[in-house]
Design an enzyme around this catalytic site. Structure first.
Site, short mmCIF file in Angstrom:
data_model
loop_
_atom_site.label_atom_id
_atom_site.label_comp_id
_atom_site.label_asym_id
_atom_site.label_seq_id
_atom_site.Cartn_x
_atom_site.Cartn_y
_atom_site.Cartn_z
N CYS A 138 0.83 -1.21 0.00
CA CYS A 138 0.00 0.00 0.00
C CYS A 138 0.86 1.27 0.00
CB CYS A 138 -0.91 -0.05 1.23
SG CYS A 138 -1.77 1.48 1.60
N CYS B 204 0.01 3.80 2.77
CA CYS B 204 0.48 3.27 4.06
C CYS B 204 1.94 3.63 4.27
CB CYS B 204 0.32 1.76 4.12
SG CYS B 204 -1.37 1.16 3.96
#
Length: 116
Positions: free
Chosen positions: A33, A36
């Site tokens: 991600c 993230c």
């Protein structure tokens, strides 16, 4: 405060029980991600500067925990206090937005602690 990486086997001890004494911020992330990867260092810096515990949970490695908290997207950040969700958001945020968010939840910046 520490950044911890709880699993489904250690979560209750290191996160749920600790939230009875102080708020714990849980960040559900994933290794693939992009947002993230941007959010994690900002959260770690604030945890260190403000003195709260940050629990980083890889939602891909711990799908049961993600499901337990109703996580449908990563990153999702949940603040746990006394075992209950006090607040949550999904997606990346600027450091200024994180400071405002955590301030609204009452996680005010801790004074500098000196250890001898």
């Amino acid at each position: 405060m520490p950044v911890i990486n709880p699993t489904k086997h250690t979560f209750d001890h290191f996160v749920t029980e600790k939230s009875n004494d102080e708020p714990v911020v849980i960040a559900f992330t994933a290794s693939w991600c992009g947002p993230c990867k941007l959010l994690k260092p900002k959260l770690a810096k604030l945890a260190n500067d403000w003195g709260f515990t940050l629990a980083m949970v890889d939602a891909g490695d711990e799908p049961e925990l993600a499901a337990l908290f109703g996580v449908r997207a990563v990153p999702t950040v949940i603040t746990l206090e006394a075992g209950l969700s006090k607040g949550r958001f999904s997606g990346d945020r600027t450091e200024a937005a994180l400071i405002e968010y955590f301030g609204e939840l009452g996680l005010n910046q801790s004074p500098v602690r000196l250890e001898f």
